[in-house]
Design an enzyme around this catalytic site. Structure first.
Site, short mmCIF file in Angstrom:
data_model
loop_
_atom_site.label_atom_id
_atom_site.label_comp_id
_atom_site.label_asym_id
_atom_site.label_seq_id
_atom_site.Cartn_x
_atom_site.Cartn_y
_atom_site.Cartn_z
N CYS A 202 0.70 -1.13 -0.15
CA CYS A 202 0.24 -0.08 -0.08
C CYS A 202 1.03 1.34 0.02
O CYS A 202 2.10 0.91 0.15
CB CYS A 202 -0.76 -0.04 1.13
SG CYS A 202 -2.47 1.32 0.94
N CYS B 19 -0.14 4.08 1.82
CA CYS B 19 -0.87 5.21 2.84
C CYS B 19 0.32 5.47 3.87
O CYS B 19 0.42 6.45 4.18
CB CYS B 19 -2.10 4.66 3.55
SG CYS B 19 -1.91 2.97 4.08
N CYS C 102 -4.27 5.75 0.22
CA CYS C 102 -3.88 4.68 -0.07
C CYS C 102 -3.49 4.69 -1.59
O CYS C 102 -3.85 3.58 -2.20
CB CYS C 102 -4.84 3.43 0.13
SG CYS C 102 -4.79 3.30 2.06
N LYS D 67 -12.29 -5.43 1.94
CA LYS D 67 -11.63 -4.51 3.42
C LYS D 67 -12.67 -3.42 3.40
O LYS D 67 -12.78 -2.76 2.78
CB LYS D 67 -10.20 -3.96 2.74
CG LYS D 67 -10.01 -3.14 3.86
CD LYS D 67 -8.22 -2.81 3.42
CE LYS D 67 -7.82 -1.74 4.54
NZ LYS D 67 -6.45 -1.43 4.13
N ARG E 294 -3.15 2.44 12.52
CA ARG E 294 -2.60 3.60 12.03
C ARG E 294 -1.80 4.58 13.06
O ARG E 294 -0.92 5.25 12.54
CB ARG E 294 -3.85 4.42 11.58
CG ARG E 294 -4.48 3.92 10.62
CD ARG E 294 -5.96 4.61 10.14
NE ARG E 294 -6.57 3.71 9.10
CZ ARG E 294 -7.72 4.30 8.80
NH1 ARG E 294 -8.29 5.44 9.25
NH2 ARG E 294 -8.62 3.41 7.74
N ARG F 152 -11.51 7.07 4.30
CA ARG F 152 -11.29 6.13 2.98
C ARG F 152 -12.51 5.63 2.66
O ARG F 152 -12.53 4.47 2.23
CB ARG F 152 -10.51 4.85 3.66
CG ARG F 152 -8.94 5.41 4.19
CD ARG F 152 -7.98 4.21 4.36
NE ARG F 152 -6.83 4.10 5.19
CZ ARG F 152 -5.76 5.04 5.23
NH1 ARG F 152 -5.71 5.94 4.19
NH2 ARG F 152 -4.97 5.09 6.07
N LYS G 106 -11.65 -8.48 5.83
CA LYS G 106 -10.88 -7.62 6.89
C LYS G 106 -11.91 -6.36 7.30
O LYS G 106 -12.26 -5.86 6.24
CB LYS G 106 -9.67 -7.14 6.47
CG LYS G 106 -8.81 -6.12 7.15
CD LYS G 106 -7.69 -5.42 6.31
CE LYS G 106 -7.23 -4.35 7.18
NZ LYS G 106 -6.48 -3.64 6.51
N SER H 144 -6.37 -4.65 14.12
CA SER H 144 -5.81 -3.99 15.18
C SER H 144 -6.92 -3.61 16.47
O SER H 144 -6.59 -3.90 17.44
CB SER H 144 -4.98 -2.89 14.99
OG SER H 144 -5.66 -1.83 14.23
N TYR I 41 -2.54 -10.83 15.73
CA TYR I 41 -1.69 -10.30 16.49
C TYR I 41 -1.68 -11.16 17.85
O TYR I 41 -0.69 -11.15 18.50
CB TYR I 41 -2.11 -8.87 17.05
CG TYR I 41 -2.16 -7.77 15.68
CD1 TYR I 41 -1.08 -7.03 15.19
CD2 TYR I 41 -3.41 -7.62 15.32
CE1 TYR I 41 -1.09 -6.31 14.31
CE2 TYR I 41 -3.29 -6.55 14.30
CZ TYR I 41 -2.15 -5.87 13.78
OH TYR I 41 -2.37 -5.10 12.90
C1 PBG Z 1 -2.92 -0.19 4.85
C2 PBG Z 1 -3.36 -1.37 5.68
C3 PBG Z 1 -4.37 -1.01 7.00
C4 PBG Z 1 -4.53 -2.08 7.45
C5 PBG Z 1 -3.58 -3.26 6.92
N1 PBG Z 1 -3.21 -2.43 5.80
C6 PBG Z 1 -4.78 0.32 7.54
C7 PBG Z 1 -5.81 1.00 6.71
O1 PBG Z 1 -6.18 0.58 5.68
O2 PBG Z 1 -6.35 2.26 7.16
C8 PBG Z 1 -5.14 -2.38 9.06
C9 PBG Z 1 -4.76 -3.41 9.75
C10 PBG Z 1 -5.06 -3.43 10.95
O3 PBG Z 1 -5.90 -2.42 11.50
O4 PBG Z 1 -4.42 -4.25 12.09
N2 PBG Z 1 -3.63 -0.05 3.84
ZN ZN Z 2 -3.38 1.95 2.81
#
Ligand code: PBG
Ligand code: ZN
Length: 340
Positions: A133, A135, A143, A210, A220, A232, A263, A290, A329
């Site tokens: 990605c 970002c 992204c 996602k 983040r 997003r 996800k 997370s 995790y």
């Molecule tokens: C980046 C990305 C993200 C996550 C995985 N790849 C963050 C987002 O999209 O803001 C999230 C993973 C997590 O929260 O554990 N694009």
């Molecule tokens: Zn991203």
């Protein structure tokens, strides 16, 4: 005198008697279609560009951001306990490294590419997934590459993200996993992998479904990838969008994904089930993100439930819904828990 055999009368049909089938721990484990095993788990690593960094991430319990020099010592005991796979996220900390194009993402001296090479050399049995990605590397934290009006320029984003994916694959990543959600990136990456002559030795895992929501906050914080304006919602999926998720999954399969991912996980178990149905011929991954992880820790800390019991219950729910791979995790904990 003879005693007549005792006859038991059962009220209702004999099929009402279920307890016998799960009266023993082993018999209980046989009730699941899929058992959680170590090889299903992918462990997320946050790789800082500060080689000696090792910083605890406050909102992501027990998780650290680590520099190149701290990776081996961290992984060594985990690999010994049976760790099979990691997913890498780069975290540029150095000043002025972010720009509008996310140039640092595929910098050959950047943290992700250096860590791929290090892990390939030091831990040859580890399967390396590289999250793809922009970002973490863009000045605006979105992204992809933006138009003047702040919306994503899909074509230039796909061109750039597919280049980054190829750079990670050529550096030795076994799997590239685009998490950006731009339209058409799976096809673009697959075509460039073919062109580069490495399609046959690179797994393409798509973050297909996602969803946009509030569960990525601790990530983040860890990755410093919060958008500097806006959100997003015009590229990640709306939480109610089950049909849209099904279309995204079908689309990515058509475009050449080898694995599809859903996800977050626990609030989207119906989507995992849909993914297994649409993608019945392929592995389905789920990312317990997370915010889900932090929520379980917070619940345990508040005395709502026992941490280990809830970690298993949430993960078993994700497997039951249809996942065959879980990004978690909790992986270091499971390596201990699944050994005892
Ligand atoms: C980046 C990305 C993200 C996550 C995985 N790849 C963050 C987002 O999209 O803001 C999230 C993973 C997590 O929260 O554990 N694009
Ligand atoms: Zn991203």
């Amino acid at each position: 005198a003879s005693t007549a055999a005792t006859s038991v009368s059962i009220s209702g049909d004999i099929s009402s008697q279920l307890h016998g089938g799960y009266c023993h721990p082993l018999a209980r484990s046989w009730q699941a279609e899929r058992q959680l095993t170590k090889s299903m788990l992918i462990y997320p690593l946050f790789i800082s560009d500060q080689a000696d960094e090792e910083t605890l991430i406050p909102s992501l319990p027990n998780q650290h951001r680590r520099g190149l020099n701290k990776i081996s010592a961290h992984l060594e005991p985990l690999v010994r306990k049976g760790l099979r796979s990691v997913i890498l996220f780069g975290v540029p900390i150095a000043p002025n490294v972010k720009n509008a194009l996310g140039t640092a993402a595929d910098d050959p001296s950047g943290p992700v590419i250096k860590t791929i090479r290090l892990i390939r050399a030091r831990f040859p049995s580890l399967f390396i997934v590289a999250d793809v990605c922009l970002c973490e590397y863009t000045s605006h934290g979105h992204c992809g590459i933006l138009r003047d009006d702040g919306s994503l320029n899909n074509q230039s984003s796909v061109d750039r993200i597919s280049d980054v994916a190829i750079a990670y694959a050529e550096a030795g990543a076994h799997c590239v996993a685009p998490s950006d959600m731009n339209d058409g990136r799976i096809r673009a990456i697959k075509l460039k992998l073919i062109e580069a002559g490495i399609a046959h030795k690179t797994v393409l895992m798509s973050y297909s479904a996602k969803f946009s929501g509030c569960l990525y906050g601790p990530f983040r914080d860890a990755a410093g990838s919060c958008p500097s304006f806006g959100d997003r919602k015009c590229y990640q999926l709306p939480p109610g969008g089950r049909g849209l998720a099904r279309r995204a999954i079908s689309r990515d399969i058509q475009e050449g994904a080898d694995i599809i991912m859903v996800k977050p996980a626990s609030s989207y178990l119906d989507i995992i089930s849909d993914a297994k149905d649409i993608g019945r011929d392929m592995p389905v991954a789920a990312y317990q993100v997370s915010g889900e992880f932090a929520m379980i820790h917070a619940g345990a800390k508040a005395g709502v439930f026992d941490l280990k019991t809830m970690a298993f219950e949430s993960t078993e729910g994700i497997l039951r819904a249809g996942a065959t791979i879980v990004v978690s995790y909790f992986t270091p904990n499971f390596l201990d828990w699944l050994s005892s």
